[in-house]
Scaffold this motif. Sequence first.
Motif, PDB file in Angstrom:
ATOM      1  N   UNK A   4      95.789 -24.411  14.819  1.00 51.39           N
ATOM      2  CA  UNK A   4      94.666 -24.443  13.870  1.00 51.39           C
ATOM      3  C   UNK A   4      94.118 -25.853  13.686  1.00 51.39           C
ATOM      4  N   UNK A   5      94.981 -26.851  13.722  1.00 53.33           N
ATOM      5  CA  UNK A   5      94.516 -28.237  13.585  1.00 53.33           C
ATOM      6  C   UNK A   5      93.739 -28.660  14.829  1.00 53.33           C
ATOM      7  N   UNK A   6      94.212 -28.289  16.023  1.00 52.55           N
ATOM      8  CA  UNK A   6      93.488 -28.644  17.237  1.00 52.55           C
ATOM      9  C   UNK A   6      92.086 -28.026  17.237  1.00 52.55           C
ATOM     10  N   UNK A   7      91.985 -26.753  16.851  1.00 49.47           N
ATOM     11  CA  UNK A   7      90.681 -26.090  16.827  1.00 49.47           C
ATOM     12  C   UNK A   7      89.715 -26.804  15.891  1.00 49.47           C
ATOM     13  N   UNK A   8      90.214 -27.307  14.784  1.00 50.44           N
ATOM     14  CA  UNK A   8      89.377 -28.030  13.825  1.00 50.44           C
ATOM     15  C   UNK A   8      89.012 -29.413  14.345  1.00 50.44           C
ATOM     16  N   UNK A   9      90.006 -30.179  14.825  1.00 49.55           N
ATOM     17  CA  UNK A   9      89.757 -31.548  15.299  1.00 49.55           C
ATOM     18  C   UNK A   9      88.815 -31.551  16.503  1.00 49.55           C
ATOM     19  N   UNK A  10      88.968 -30.563  17.381  1.00 49.21           N
ATOM     20  CA  UNK A  10      88.124 -30.485  18.574  1.00 49.21           C
ATOM     21  C   UNK A  10      86.734 -29.925  18.260  1.00 49.21           C
ATOM     22  N   UNK A  11      86.578 -29.419  17.051  1.00 49.66           N
ATOM     23  CA  UNK A  11      85.336 -28.827  16.582  1.00 49.66           C
ATOM     24  C   UNK A  11      84.952 -27.551  17.340  1.00 49.66           C
ATOM     25  N   UNK A  12      85.949 -26.894  17.940  1.00 51.74           N
ATOM     26  CA  UNK A  12      85.710 -25.564  18.497  1.00 51.74           C
ATOM     27  C   UNK A  12      85.463 -24.590  17.358  1.00 51.74           C
ATOM     28  N   UNK A  13      86.140 -24.833  16.227  1.00 51.28           N
ATOM     29  CA  UNK A  13      85.927 -24.077  14.991  1.00 51.28           C
ATOM     30  C   UNK A  13      85.749 -25.112  13.888  1.00 51.28           C
ATOM     31  N   UNK A  68      85.745 -38.513  16.161  1.00 48.95           N
ATOM     32  CA  UNK A  68      84.355 -38.538  15.735  1.00 48.95           C
ATOM     33  C   UNK A  68      83.637 -37.392  16.419  1.00 48.95           C
ATOM     34  N   UNK A  69      82.530 -36.995  15.863  1.00 50.15           N
ATOM     35  CA  UNK A  69      81.794 -35.839  16.383  1.00 50.15           C
ATOM     36  C   UNK A  69      81.458 -35.997  17.864  1.00 50.15           C
ATOM     37  N   UNK A  70      81.022 -37.178  18.269  1.00 51.02           N
ATOM     38  CA  UNK A  70      80.627 -37.384  19.665  1.00 51.02           C
ATOM     39  C   UNK A  70      81.813 -37.454  20.630  1.00 51.02           C
ATOM     40  N   UNK A  71      83.037 -37.616  20.116  1.00 54.32           N
ATOM     41  CA  UNK A  71      84.237 -37.687  20.961  1.00 54.32           C
ATOM     42  C   UNK A  71      84.977 -36.353  21.039  1.00 54.32           C
ATOM     43  N   UNK A  74      85.602 -34.387  24.346  1.00 47.96           N
ATOM     44  CA  UNK A  74      86.503 -34.965  25.345  1.00 47.96           C
ATOM     45  C   UNK A  74      87.919 -34.399  25.240  1.00 47.96           C
ATOM     46  N   UNK A  75      88.218 -33.672  24.170  1.00 49.11           N
ATOM     47  CA  UNK A  75      89.560 -33.128  23.977  1.00 49.11           C
ATOM     48  C   UNK A  75      89.811 -31.881  24.815  1.00 49.11           C
ATOM     49  N   UNK A  76      88.752 -31.258  25.323  1.00 46.27           N
ATOM     50  CA  UNK A  76      88.909 -30.013  26.076  1.00 46.27           C
ATOM     51  C   UNK A  76      87.839 -29.899  27.151  1.00 46.27           C
ATOM     52  N   UNK A  77      88.097 -29.016  28.123  1.00 44.38           N
ATOM     53  CA  UNK A  77      87.143 -28.686  29.168  1.00 44.38           C
ATOM     54  C   UNK A  77      86.889 -27.186  29.104  1.00 44.38           C
TER      55      UNK A  77
END
Length: 91
Positions: A4-13, A68-71, A74-77
């Motif tokens: 859940x933290x990864x989904x939030x940090x990566x902004x997928x959710x 940051x939003x623009x980064x 880069x956490x996922x493909x």
Amino acid sequence: MRLDKFLKVSRLIKRRTVAKDVSEQGRVWVNGREAKPSSSVKPGDELKIQFGQRAVTVRIERLAESTRKDEAGELYTVLSEESTPRDAEGW
């Protein structure tokens, strides 16, 4: 890192509570297995997320405690995006 933290940090959710709810509803898979919000993820894992009638598959490239939003991208493909019938199950 927790799913859940990864989904939030990566902004997928957008929010962690929404990521938690989506995971609890059985709409997120990690490496082909249904995942709970507390599931651990690491670089190289593949996530499949069901958003309504759309499914997105991504590979985790790296983890970060915050971005940051623009980064965030880069956490996922993104591996694939597909439209699915609403009653599709058994991924």
